[in-house]
Motif scaffolding. Sequence first.
Motif, PDB file in Angstrom:
ATOM      1  N   ALA A  92      -8.570  -8.769   3.016  1.00  0.00           N
ATOM      2  CA  ALA A  92      -7.094  -8.019   2.620  1.00  0.00           C
ATOM      3  C   ALA A  92      -6.117  -7.870   3.750  1.00  0.00           C
ATOM      4  O   ALA A  92      -5.376  -6.747   4.149  1.00  0.00           O
ATOM      5  N   GLY A  93      -5.862  -8.913   4.598  1.00  0.00           N
ATOM      6  CA  GLY A  93      -4.716  -9.006   5.641  1.00  0.00           C
ATOM      7  C   GLY A  93      -5.333  -8.467   6.774  1.00  0.00           C
ATOM      8  O   GLY A  93      -4.547  -8.607   7.908  1.00  0.00           O
ATOM      9  N   GLY A  94      -6.506  -8.173   6.939  1.00  0.00           N
ATOM     10  CA  GLY A  94      -7.348  -7.917   8.209  1.00  0.00           C
ATOM     11  C   GLY A  94      -7.629  -8.929   8.846  1.00  0.00           C
ATOM     12  O   GLY A  94      -7.982 -10.020   8.396  1.00  0.00           O
ATOM     13  N   PHE A 100     -11.412  -3.873   7.919  1.00  0.00           N
ATOM     14  CA  PHE A 100     -11.158  -2.842   8.702  1.00  0.00           C
ATOM     15  C   PHE A 100     -10.954  -2.693  10.195  1.00  0.00           C
ATOM     16  O   PHE A 100     -11.013  -1.778  10.892  1.00  0.00           O
ATOM     17  N   GLY A 101     -11.343  -3.826  10.857  1.00  0.00           N
ATOM     18  CA  GLY A 101     -11.493  -3.836  12.338  1.00  0.00           C
ATOM     19  C   GLY A 101     -12.294  -4.880  12.818  1.00  0.00           C
ATOM     20  O   GLY A 101     -13.424  -5.624  11.864  1.00  0.00           O
ATOM     21  N   GLN A 102     -12.685  -4.681  14.026  1.00  0.00           N
ATOM     22  CA  GLN A 102     -13.641  -5.744  14.819  1.00  0.00           C
ATOM     23  C   GLN A 102     -14.915  -4.947  15.035  1.00  0.00           C
ATOM     24  O   GLN A 102     -16.047  -5.975  15.340  1.00  0.00           O
ATOM     25  N   THR A 103     -15.272  -3.875  14.456  1.00  0.00           N
ATOM     26  CA  THR A 103     -16.576  -3.050  14.600  1.00  0.00           C
ATOM     27  C   THR A 103     -16.897  -2.820  13.269  1.00  0.00           C
ATOM     28  O   THR A 103     -16.167  -2.541  12.465  1.00  0.00           O
ATOM     29  N   ASN A 133     -10.497  -1.894  -0.330  1.00  0.00           N
ATOM     30  CA  ASN A 133      -9.845  -2.473   0.848  1.00  0.00           C
ATOM     31  C   ASN A 133      -8.411  -2.345   0.651  1.00  0.00           C
ATOM     32  O   ASN A 133      -8.088  -1.589  -0.235  1.00  0.00           O
ATOM     33  N   ALA A 134      -7.618  -2.855   1.623  1.00  0.00           N
ATOM     34  CA  ALA A 134      -6.066  -2.806   1.722  1.00  0.00           C
ATOM     35  C   ALA A 134      -5.488  -3.176   0.504  1.00  0.00           C
ATOM     36  O   ALA A 134      -4.415  -2.911  -0.103  1.00  0.00           O
TER      37      ALA A 134
END
Length: 201
Positions: A92-94, A100-103, A133-134
Amino acid sequence: MHWVMSIGSTRQASAQAVQAWAQHKTEDACPKDSPGLRLPETGLSWFEAVLFGRDYSEWLLINAGDALPQETEVPGFIRLPTEAEWEYACRAGGGGAWPFGQTASMLEAFAWCRSNAGETDNLVRPVATRSPNAFGLYDMLGNVEELCIAGPGGDDGAPELVLKGGNIAGGPLHVRPAARNPSHPAAPEGGFRVVMERGVV
């Protein structure tokens, strides 16, 4: 973009459609809404996914023809996503290891997995009970692995298949967009998400 993946509350409707289709094939009856219909269908093969896509496309053409995208009056159809399409929708664009991120610190907010379902409880959970998600898509990670087309396959006509998204028994390394498990067309494993494809001219 030439395809649309079910979004938002449509995810629950898609799960209900798959279960209603499976029940109709065995009982020749349309089920009523129930808590059980909110659980994702599991143990499905590629052959069943293809049949579902055909049957659902035919049903939409008859009952809701404008729901399918069209290309110069040629109606669209329902199919499995490719692995690349599935990953695009999941991320979703991440750009991180997770949408939602790297972790994996936020994984439990977005997915049913081993850390929030319990070490010994491998029972699937109702759809859309974690955050979307986004793109507004629920359950892209965890709960039930989803069947995707990874490549053209071999001489038997079946494509190369993979299961994506991990499942409820998986830890963070297995419940992320890049994780993949090979699958066989006749193997009754996982579930699937569908894509609406524009008609081919």
